[in-house]
Scaffold this motif. Structure first.
Motif, PDB file in Angstrom:
ATOM      1  N   ASP A 199      -0.574 -30.628 -10.343  1.00  0.00           N
ATOM      2  CA  ASP A 199      -2.256 -31.116 -11.204  1.00  0.00           C
ATOM      3  C   ASP A 199      -1.744 -32.475 -10.884  1.00  0.00           C
ATOM      4  O   ASP A 199      -0.703 -33.091 -11.098  1.00  0.00           O
ATOM      5  N   HIS A 200      -3.575 -32.919 -11.881  1.00  0.00           N
ATOM      6  CA  HIS A 200      -4.121 -34.477 -11.610  1.00  0.00           C
ATOM      7  C   HIS A 200      -2.718 -34.969 -13.138  1.00  0.00           C
ATOM      8  O   HIS A 200      -2.223 -35.879 -12.812  1.00  0.00           O
ATOM      9  N   ALA A 201      -1.813 -34.162 -13.686  1.00  0.00           N
ATOM     10  CA  ALA A 201      -1.224 -34.735 -15.718  1.00  0.00           C
ATOM     11  C   ALA A 201      -0.098 -34.565 -14.443  1.00  0.00           C
ATOM     12  O   ALA A 201       1.042 -35.127 -15.498  1.00  0.00           O
ATOM     13  N   GLY A 202       0.038 -34.165 -13.740  1.00  0.00           N
ATOM     14  CA  GLY A 202       1.735 -33.551 -13.122  1.00  0.00           C
ATOM     15  C   GLY A 202       2.412 -34.949 -12.346  1.00  0.00           C
ATOM     16  O   GLY A 202       2.981 -34.679 -11.425  1.00  0.00           O
ATOM     17  N   TYR A 253      11.879 -29.257   0.223  1.00  0.00           N
ATOM     18  CA  TYR A 253      10.808 -28.548   0.242  1.00  0.00           C
ATOM     19  C   TYR A 253       9.668 -28.301   0.950  1.00  0.00           C
ATOM     20  O   TYR A 253       9.298 -29.075   1.550  1.00  0.00           O
ATOM     21  N   ILE A 254       8.145 -27.797  -0.141  1.00  0.00           N
ATOM     22  CA  ILE A 254       7.379 -28.155   0.603  1.00  0.00           C
ATOM     23  C   ILE A 254       6.192 -28.556  -0.567  1.00  0.00           C
ATOM     24  O   ILE A 254       6.936 -27.979  -2.110  1.00  0.00           O
ATOM     25  N   ASP A 255       5.794 -29.557  -0.631  1.00  0.00           N
ATOM     26  CA  ASP A 255       5.532 -30.054  -1.867  1.00  0.00           C
ATOM     27  C   ASP A 255       2.948 -28.843  -1.656  1.00  0.00           C
ATOM     28  O   ASP A 255       2.366 -29.286  -0.901  1.00  0.00           O
ATOM     29  N   PHE A 256       3.168 -28.193  -2.788  1.00  0.00           N
ATOM     30  CA  PHE A 256       1.662 -27.789  -2.498  1.00  0.00           C
ATOM     31  C   PHE A 256       0.590 -28.762  -2.939  1.00  0.00           C
ATOM     32  O   PHE A 256      -0.398 -27.379  -3.447  1.00  0.00           O
ATOM     33  N   GLY A 257       0.857 -29.977  -3.299  1.00  0.00           N
ATOM     34  CA  GLY A 257      -0.395 -30.182  -3.485  1.00  0.00           C
ATOM     35  C   GLY A 257       0.166 -30.417  -5.608  1.00  0.00           C
ATOM     36  O   GLY A 257       0.549 -29.386  -6.109  1.00  0.00           O
ATOM     37  N   THR A 258      -1.346 -30.641  -5.707  1.00  0.00           N
ATOM     38  CA  THR A 258      -2.251 -31.398  -5.146  1.00  0.00           C
ATOM     39  C   THR A 258      -1.490 -32.896  -5.152  1.00  0.00           C
ATOM     40  O   THR A 258      -0.119 -32.900  -5.398  1.00  0.00           O
ATOM     41  N   HIS A 259      -2.614 -33.850  -4.387  1.00  0.00           N
ATOM     42  CA  HIS A 259      -1.881 -34.939  -3.934  1.00  0.00           C
ATOM     43  C   HIS A 259      -2.106 -36.416  -4.618  1.00  0.00           C
ATOM     44  O   HIS A 259      -2.365 -37.050  -3.768  1.00  0.00           O
ATOM     45  N   SER A 260      -3.219 -36.298  -5.572  1.00  0.00           N
ATOM     46  CA  SER A 260      -3.746 -37.092  -6.386  1.00  0.00           C
ATOM     47  C   SER A 260      -3.207 -37.363  -7.392  1.00  0.00           C
ATOM     48  O   SER A 260      -3.566 -36.660  -8.273  1.00  0.00           O
TER      49      SER A 260
END
Ligand SMILES: O=P(O)(O)OC[C@H]1O[C@@H](O)[C@H](O)[C@@H]1O
Length: 151
Positions: A17-20, A38-45
């Motif tokens: 999440d935003h904190a991570g 790897y696959i990045d499932f987000g979040t992206h910011s």
């Protein structure tokens, strides 16, 4: 460069999440350097989001067999851990040092490393990830116990 990880057949699923978010970037840089898929499932910011939205994306990917292991990072780790453990195929373990990560994998057959991003250093995260992805479930008496977890 010395390889720190054995190549894996399936990509590792990542969620935050935003904190991570920043720590997930750090993890992706480590994996890129190592050529690890790897696959990045987000979040992206770093914009505020709700961790279940991303935890379920990772959990669904594990349930469907797209990924067999993952890493999730939020502030305390608990939000993601609770979300991920609702998924049938997931055994997520909240870890804050490499010894705990070692036992989560070797004794509890954890397949998701959940990280409390606000409470660990990058060096601790690096140690935990190296440990988690380089050790194996021991089976034996632990297999009996892991089987009993499912209701
Ligand atoms: O940043 P805020 O919204 O205050 O808190 C979000 C964090 O609170 C906990 O549930 C999770 O660890 C999540 O990362």
């Amino acid at each position: 460069m010395t390889p720190l990880f054995t190549q894996r057949e399936k990509p590792i699923g990542l969620a935050c999440d935003h904190a991570g978010f920043e720590l997930k970037q750090y993890i992706k840089d480590m994996f890129d350097e190592q050529g690890l898929k790897y696959i990045d499932f987000g979040t992206h910011s770093g914009e505020s989001v709700d961790y279940p939205d991303f935890g379920h994306r990772l959990g669904n990917a594990i349930d469907k067999g797209i990924c067999d292991m993952g890493i999730a990072v939020c502030s305390t780790g608990n939000g993601f851990n609770m979300t991920l453990n609702r998924h049938k195929g997931v055994r997520a373990a909240l870890c804050w040092n490499s010894r705990i990560a070692y036992y989560a994998r070797t004794h509890n057959a954890a397949n998701v490393l959940t990280i409390p991003g606000s409470f660990v250093s990058e060096a601790e995260v690096c140690d935990m990830i190296l440990t988690f992805f380089n050790c194996k479930f021991e089976g034996g008496r632990h297999a009996r116990r892991v089987e009993k977890i499912v209701l």
